[in-house]
Write a protein that holds these residues in place. Structure first.
Motif, PDB file in Angstrom:
ATOM      1  N   LEU A 148       0.979  -1.239   0.319  1.00 36.15           N
ATOM      2  CA  LEU A 148       0.235   0.349  -0.026  1.00 36.15           C
ATOM      3  C   LEU A 148       0.642   1.058  -0.069  1.00 36.15           C
ATOM      4  O   LEU A 148       1.799   1.043   1.549  1.00 36.15           O
ATOM      5  CB  LEU A 148      -0.933  -0.245   1.131  1.00 36.15           C
ATOM      6  CG  LEU A 148      -2.082  -1.150   1.462  1.00 36.15           C
ATOM      7  CD1 LEU A 148      -2.637  -1.637   3.015  1.00 36.15           C
ATOM      8  CD2 LEU A 148      -2.588  -0.790   0.250  1.00 36.15           C
ATOM      9  N   ASN A 157      -6.972   3.453  -1.050  1.00 40.25           N
ATOM     10  CA  ASN A 157      -6.856   2.124  -1.648  1.00 40.25           C
ATOM     11  C   ASN A 157      -8.173   1.812  -1.483  1.00 40.25           C
ATOM     12  O   ASN A 157      -8.490   0.959  -0.619  1.00 40.25           O
ATOM     13  CB  ASN A 157      -5.304   2.059  -1.382  1.00 40.25           C
ATOM     14  CG  ASN A 157      -4.794   2.800  -1.482  1.00 40.25           C
ATOM     15  OD1 ASN A 157      -4.011   3.215  -1.613  1.00 40.25           O
ATOM     16  ND2 ASN A 157      -3.738   3.325  -0.217  1.00 40.25           N
ATOM     17  N   VAL A 191      -6.551  -2.506  -8.336  1.00 41.45           N
ATOM     18  CA  VAL A 191      -6.414  -1.543  -7.407  1.00 41.45           C
ATOM     19  C   VAL A 191      -6.126  -0.140  -7.907  1.00 41.45           C
ATOM     20  O   VAL A 191      -6.118   0.248  -8.833  1.00 41.45           O
ATOM     21  CB  VAL A 191      -5.110  -2.193  -6.632  1.00 41.45           C
ATOM     22  CG1 VAL A 191      -5.356  -1.059  -5.193  1.00 41.45           C
ATOM     23  CG2 VAL A 191      -5.758  -3.608  -6.237  1.00 41.45           C
ATOM     24  N   ALA A 218      -5.776   3.991  -6.032  1.00 40.12           N
ATOM     25  CA  ALA A 218      -5.555   5.230  -5.545  1.00 40.12           C
ATOM     26  C   ALA A 218      -7.357   5.927  -4.805  1.00 40.12           C
ATOM     27  O   ALA A 218      -6.714   7.056  -6.227  1.00 40.12           O
ATOM     28  CB  ALA A 218      -4.375   5.256  -5.129  1.00 40.12           C
ATOM     29  N   PHE A 258       0.193  -2.378  -8.703  1.00 42.02           N
ATOM     30  CA  PHE A 258      -1.829  -2.067  -8.721  1.00 42.02           C
ATOM     31  C   PHE A 258      -2.683  -3.061  -9.389  1.00 42.02           C
ATOM     32  O   PHE A 258      -3.747  -3.167  -9.281  1.00 42.02           O
ATOM     33  CB  PHE A 258      -2.336  -0.408  -8.521  1.00 42.02           C
ATOM     34  CG  PHE A 258      -2.360   0.028  -7.290  1.00 42.02           C
ATOM     35  CD1 PHE A 258      -1.531  -0.079  -6.034  1.00 42.02           C
ATOM     36  CD2 PHE A 258      -3.427   0.927  -7.586  1.00 42.02           C
ATOM     37  CE1 PHE A 258      -1.704   0.190  -4.958  1.00 42.02           C
ATOM     38  CE2 PHE A 258      -2.823   1.931  -6.268  1.00 42.02           C
ATOM     39  CZ  PHE A 258      -2.668   1.549  -5.027  1.00 42.02           C
TER      40      PHE A 258
END
Length: 292
Positions: free
Chosen positions: A125, A132, A167, A169, A192
């Protein structure tokens, strides 16, 4: 015709193309001998020929094979020329994100290859982002060049399908400046995009636009939908992208995520160190990663 899937893992410490047949994994060289390509990049660069050989010989595989649970997986493709993602492409996801007007065309962005992570690999992370989020997605792997002016069937350019966790952010949605979203800051952190562990050849996926898709965080279901919720289907996505750029063998395209992302929940939820995320797509397999 024996069904099979393709992946990459460490065998005797060496990155090795793998073939999954009847629940057991075999080095590609066990099936194709001297004709075996050295990587899945090479497999997809000569997809028609290699697929024909595998289809012919997979049924005659001998030996015990490897238990997939014992394999240290790598990303199926380590260095695709392009990693392309489609956003806001599920009807149920648009509703939860409070997007009132569907997009007129597939909304796309690109990622660097350093975003790829393997099944079982830890995903760090970033210290620079706090929101996230997870996104279960169906991935497309291209098997032949398909670009501007190509009048062929877009689906003929698809070699196979895989499982992706796109993923995000979300910090740069929540605080979006006037000029728009910074997609680099949202999407381009290392690892990610966990992908894999297997690529299922398209011929073994009867209807890629009717697959159950589910994501869990620490065993709790967060996303549960069907690829039939896509606004733009696979052919439409490929037609749109190929009108601008030549899609090439081994390119990976993520097709969007359904409802259930953390940003759309009330209250919002985001990933924390120690969380385990599992993405399962019907017939394609399960991708699991721990965030650290």
């Amino acid at each position: 015709m024996s069904e099979y899937k393709l992946g990459t893992g460490l065998v005797d410490g060496k990155p090795t193309p793998l073939v999954l047949i009847a629940g057991k994994a075999y080095p590609l060289s066990d099936i194709l001998a001297d004709e075996a390509p050295e990587s899945l990049e090479d497999v997809f660069a000569h997809w028609a020929e290699t697929d024909a050989l595998l289809t012919e010989r997979a049924g005659a595989v001998s030996g015990d094979g490897l238990d997939p649970s014992t394999i240290s997986f790598l990303t199926p493709l380590s260095n695709p020329r392009k990693v392309i993602c489609i956003g806001t492409n599920y009807k149920d996801h648009l509703a939860e994100m409070k997007v009132g007007t569907p997009p007129e065309f597939p909304y796309a962005f690109m990622r660097p290859q350093t975003c790829l992570a393997a099944h079982g690999q830890e995903v760090p992370l970033p210290s620079g982002a706090k929101m996230n989020d997870w996104e279960a997605e169906l991935g497309i792997v291209i098997g032949r060049k398909f670009g501007p002016g190509d009048q062929g069937d877009p689906l003929d350019a698809v070699a196979g399908y895989t499982v992706i966790n796109d993923v995000s952010a979300r910090d740069w949605i929540a605080s979006r400046p006037f000029v728009g979203i910074d997609w680099i800051m949202q999407k381009s952190w290392d690892k990610f995009q966990p992908t894999g562990p297997w690529i299922t050849p398209a011929r073994f996926v009867t209807d890629p636009e009717n697959l159950a898709i589910q994501l869990t965080v620490n065993g709790t279901v967060k996303q549960k939908s069907n690829t039939g919720q896509m606004i733009f289907g696979i052919a439409a996505i490929l037609k749109h992208l190929s009108g601008m750029m030549t899609l090439e063998p081994g390119d990976i395209i993520a097709t969007g995520t359904p409802a259930g992302v953390g940003f759309g929940r009330q209250p919002q939820e985001f990933l924390a160190a120690g969380d385990r995320v599992r993405v399962t797509i019907e017939g394609l397999g399960t991708l699991e990663n721990q965030f650290v």
